[in-house]
Design a protein around this motif. Structure first.
Motif, PDB file in Angstrom:
ATOM      1  N   PRO A 162      24.679  57.802  29.231  1.00 34.54           N
ATOM      2  CA  PRO A 162      24.453  58.599  28.015  1.00 34.54           C
ATOM      3  C   PRO A 162      23.799  59.940  28.361  1.00 34.54           C
ATOM      4  CG  PRO A 162      23.667  56.347  27.724  1.00 34.54           C
ATOM      5  CD  PRO A 162      24.004  56.508  29.183  1.00 34.54           C
ATOM      6  N   ASN A 163      24.196  60.984  27.653  1.00 33.23           N
ATOM      7  CA  ASN A 163      23.680  62.342  27.907  1.00 33.23           C
ATOM      8  C   ASN A 163      23.845  62.732  29.375  1.00 33.23           C
ATOM      9  OD1 ASN A 163      22.715  62.563  25.173  1.00 33.23           O
ATOM     10  ND2 ASN A 163      20.980  61.283  25.794  1.00 33.23           N
ATOM     11  N   TYR A 164      25.027  62.476  29.896  1.00 38.59           N
ATOM     12  CA  TYR A 164      25.321  62.636  31.316  1.00 38.59           C
ATOM     13  C   TYR A 164      24.862  63.981  31.886  1.00 38.59           C
ATOM     14  CZ  TYR A 164      28.075  63.346  35.548  1.00 38.59           C
ATOM     15  OH  TYR A 164      28.459  63.639  36.822  1.00 38.59           O
ATOM     16  N   GLU A 165      25.327  65.079  31.323  1.00 39.95           N
ATOM     17  CA  GLU A 165      24.995  66.399  31.886  1.00 39.95           C
ATOM     18  C   GLU A 165      23.493  66.651  31.885  1.00 39.95           C
ATOM     19  OE1 GLU A 165      26.813  68.534  33.571  1.00 39.95           O
ATOM     20  OE2 GLU A 165      28.655  67.396  33.297  1.00 39.95           O
ATOM     21  N   GLN A 166      22.819  66.261  30.817  1.00 47.26           N
ATOM     22  CA  GLN A 166      21.369  66.439  30.726  1.00 47.26           C
ATOM     23  C   GLN A 166      20.654  65.577  31.776  1.00 47.26           C
ATOM     24  OE1 GLN A 166      19.788  65.392  26.882  1.00 47.26           O
ATOM     25  NE2 GLN A 166      17.681  65.748  27.517  1.00 47.26           N
ATOM     26  N   LYS A 167      21.103  64.347  31.947  1.00 50.67           N
ATOM     27  CA  LYS A 167      20.487  63.451  32.931  1.00 50.67           C
ATOM     28  C   LYS A 167      20.676  63.977  34.351  1.00 50.67           C
ATOM     29  CE  LYS A 167      18.992  59.747  30.700  1.00 50.67           C
ATOM     30  NZ  LYS A 167      17.616  59.345  30.649  1.00 50.67           N
ATOM     31  N   ILE A 168      21.892  64.413  34.669  1.00 54.80           N
ATOM     32  CA  ILE A 168      22.152  64.926  36.012  1.00 54.80           C
ATOM     33  C   ILE A 168      21.275  66.146  36.302  1.00 54.80           C
ATOM     34  CG2 ILE A 168      23.918  66.026  37.474  1.00 54.80           C
ATOM     35  CD1 ILE A 168      24.120  62.965  37.286  1.00 54.80           C
ATOM     36  N   LYS A 169      21.104  67.011  35.315  1.00 59.80           N
ATOM     37  CA  LYS A 169      20.216  68.169  35.506  1.00 59.80           C
ATOM     38  C   LYS A 169      18.777  67.726  35.731  1.00 59.80           C
ATOM     39  CE  LYS A 169      22.979  71.528  33.016  1.00 59.80           C
ATOM     40  NZ  LYS A 169      23.155  72.308  31.798  1.00 59.80           N
ATOM     41  N   SER A 170      18.321  66.715  34.982  1.00 56.56           N
ATOM     42  CA  SER A 170      16.938  66.260  35.145  1.00 56.56           C
ATOM     43  C   SER A 170      16.732  65.572  36.498  1.00 56.56           C
ATOM     44  CB  SER A 170      16.518  65.342  33.995  1.00 56.56           C
ATOM     45  OG  SER A 170      17.130  64.085  34.085  1.00 56.56           O
ATOM     46  N   PHE A 171      17.733  64.820  36.988  1.00 60.74           N
ATOM     47  CA  PHE A 171      17.623  64.187  38.304  1.00 60.74           C
ATOM     48  C   PHE A 171      17.515  65.240  39.410  1.00 60.74           C
ATOM     49  CE2 PHE A 171      20.449  60.373  36.838  1.00 60.74           C
ATOM     50  CZ  PHE A 171      19.391  59.845  36.115  1.00 60.74           C
ATOM     51  N   TYR A 172      18.092  66.432  39.164  1.00 60.36           N
ATOM     52  CA  TYR A 172      18.134  67.481  40.181  1.00 60.36           C
ATOM     53  C   TYR A 172      16.896  68.382  40.153  1.00 60.36           C
ATOM     54  CZ  TYR A 172      20.449  70.533  43.570  1.00 60.36           C
ATOM     55  OH  TYR A 172      20.772  71.237  44.696  1.00 60.36           O
TER      56      TYR A 172
END
Length: 182
Positions: A76-86
């Protein structure tokens, strides 16, 4: 088996290799001694019966586990999660990941504050020490499924850089100074 290398300074897509030209590879022994990051190869089968995995889970007292799948269709909220992981951050506990399927990159800082990119794939178990600055991204395949292990209840909160006054960071820097065993 994980591969690691010093990253270039390009701001191109985070999912690309980002190797220097020529590439400067980092061996698992160098990765451990310069960052404290440990890597192991685990045989992946339906029930995760690899005896080494059982041994390491018992020795390190990993008492909680779950799975995460990172891909546009499942997170869920893939793009937002990937940015936060980075976002560069640390955790107060070890970060332990076992890749079940797919691949991605963990970026960690060495003693000179340079980024080392660690490529992980199926069967790679990576242990990042508490207090290390790091980040995660998928590679260009955009898919990874991993087990996450914890001692006790999981702490999900990343502490973004700068966090040099954080006790786990201070402890990490002391261990880095005295040397991680290779």
């Amino acid at each position: 088996m994980v591969q690691a290398w010093f990253m270039d300074t390009s701001d191109a897509d985070q999912r690309k290799l980002h190797q220097t030209d020529p590439p400067q590879f980092v061996s698992p022994k160098e990765l451990l001694s310069s960052t404290g990051v440990e890597s192991f190869e685990i045989t992946i089968d339906d029930n995760l019966t690899d005896p080494f995995l059982s041994k390491i889970r018992e020795e390190r007292k990993y008492s909680y586990e779950d799975e995460i799948t990172c891909c546009p269709e499942e997170l869920p909220n893939y793009e937002q999660k990937i940015k936060s992981f980075y976002e560069e951050h640390l955790h107060t506990d070890e970060e332990i990941r076992l890749v079940l399927e797919g691949s991605g990159y963990f970026d960690v800082r060495d003693q000179q504050d340079r980024w080392i990119r660690v490529a992980v794939g199926k069967g790679d178990l990576l242990v990042l020490p508490a207090g290390i600055y790091h980040r995660f991204t998928l590679d260009e395949k955009n898919f990874i499924k991993a087990k996450r292990y914890f001692v006790g209840e999981p702490v999900w909160t990343p502490i973004n850089r700068p966090a040099d006054s954080e006790p786990s960071r201070k402890s990490y820097l002391q261990k880095l100074e005295t040397g991680f065993k290779a």
